[in-house]
Motif scaffolding. Sequence first.
Motif, PDB file in Angstrom:
ATOM      1  N   ARG A   1      35.363  37.827  36.862  1.00 35.25           N
ATOM      2  CA  ARG A   1      35.736  36.791  37.827  1.00 35.25           C
ATOM      3  C   ARG A   1      35.133  37.062  39.199  1.00 35.25           C
ATOM      4  NH1 ARG A   1      40.874  37.001  38.684  1.00 35.25           N
ATOM      5  NH2 ARG A   1      41.469  38.756  37.356  1.00 35.25           N
TER       6      ARG A   1
ATOM      7  N   ASN B   1      38.747  30.471  42.154  1.00 40.64           N
ATOM      8  CA  ASN B   1      37.802  31.568  41.977  1.00 40.64           C
ATOM      9  C   ASN B   1      36.382  31.160  42.358  1.00 40.64           C
ATOM     10  OD1 ASN B   1      37.987  34.413  40.406  1.00 40.64           O
ATOM     11  ND2 ASN B   1      35.961  33.535  40.085  1.00 40.64           N
TER      12      ASN B   1
ATOM     13  N   PHE C   1      40.591  28.799  38.072  1.00 35.24           N
ATOM     14  CA  PHE C   1      39.129  28.827  38.002  1.00 35.24           C
ATOM     15  C   PHE C   1      38.529  28.187  39.251  1.00 35.24           C
ATOM     16  CE2 PHE C   1      35.254  26.392  36.910  1.00 35.24           C
ATOM     17  CZ  PHE C   1      34.397  27.446  36.645  1.00 35.24           C
TER      18      PHE C   1
ATOM     19  N   GLN D   1      31.578  35.854  38.857  1.00 32.70           N
ATOM     20  CA  GLN D   1      31.524  34.389  38.949  1.00 32.70           C
ATOM     21  C   GLN D   1      31.623  33.934  40.402  1.00 32.70           C
ATOM     22  OE1 GLN D   1      34.762  33.102  36.419  1.00 32.70           O
ATOM     23  NE2 GLN D   1      34.061  34.444  34.783  1.00 32.70           N
TER      24      GLN D   1
ATOM     25  N   VAL E   1      39.265  35.324  44.513  1.00 32.89           N
ATOM     26  CA  VAL E   1      39.598  35.934  43.222  1.00 32.89           C
ATOM     27  C   VAL E   1      41.001  36.508  43.285  1.00 32.89           C
ATOM     28  CG1 VAL E   1      38.898  37.629  41.491  1.00 32.89           C
ATOM     29  CG2 VAL E   1      37.160  36.542  42.947  1.00 32.89           C
TER      30      VAL E   1
END
Length: 302
Positions: free
Chosen positions: A248, A125, A122, A251, A237
């Motif tokens: 993703r 990302n 995360f 985000q 990503v």
Amino acid sequence: MDPIKKNDSGAAVEDVQRRLVKAGYLAEDQVTGTFGAETENAVLSLCRDCGIEPRAEVDNAVWTKLVDASFELGDRNLFLRVPFFHGADVRTLQEALSALGFSCGIADGIFGVHTEDALRRFQLNMGLPTDGIAGAFTFRALLHLQHSWKGKDSFSPVPRLGFARAAQVLESNLICLFGTSEFTRSVAARMSNLALATTPASKVTSADSLLVAPDESMYFVQILVGNEKPASTVPTVDFVDEESLPDRVGQALMATEGHQRRIAVRLPEEGWEDAGADRSAQHYAIVLLDALCSGLVIAEQR
């Protein structure tokens, strides 16, 4: 510790009651400093929910569960250690990561290796330091995305865009795609060609065919493969789990707000299954362009 039980009163009882309020077992107006029937019932409910033998007093076992249950996400930094962190804040972190597409297994409230791995993915990302520590920057990123995970049990893929909607996205966003190897440049060029095939008014181009000077409104998307590093520290990503890829990407795009509009997408390897170089590049181009269009819609809507 000495048990805290019915008819006791004082600061220790009030502390127990406030923690029960924070954990959702008591109402605010039931904090009286006296261990009455409401507090007793709340303690019994806590025991049942935590899987320990119900008791009408707060002993060491109940106190440990109460402390765990009263932690909220952001109350403390979370990271992998021995003994493991455990508590309601860890469970919330696990639920948030899973809902955002970074699976960490069962949300058991224990910060183990799977949770650390999901957290690092995360952070990568979102363009954050991938230190595996849920601290201020990570909490801020999760808060920014709370509409995407709060109250959701698990990840749900976004529906695919229709042709007209995809064309609209391609016509309204300046995007420059680039790679630094022959294979990633091929993927970028194919994505640009697919966008033009979708709509002649597409504003998506590869760096090799960029004919105008970029401005602040242009997104730059770098295609990486294997262990390649992005040109700068940007949200990156990973091309894994194609279902969650659009979310993703969205985000990552949101993480660029107020900064340079740059993200990277990392392909696992040049080959895709048993396909040759051209078919592999075409597959990645199709999936990435679809994810990019959906990600742009997600970023615009949120």
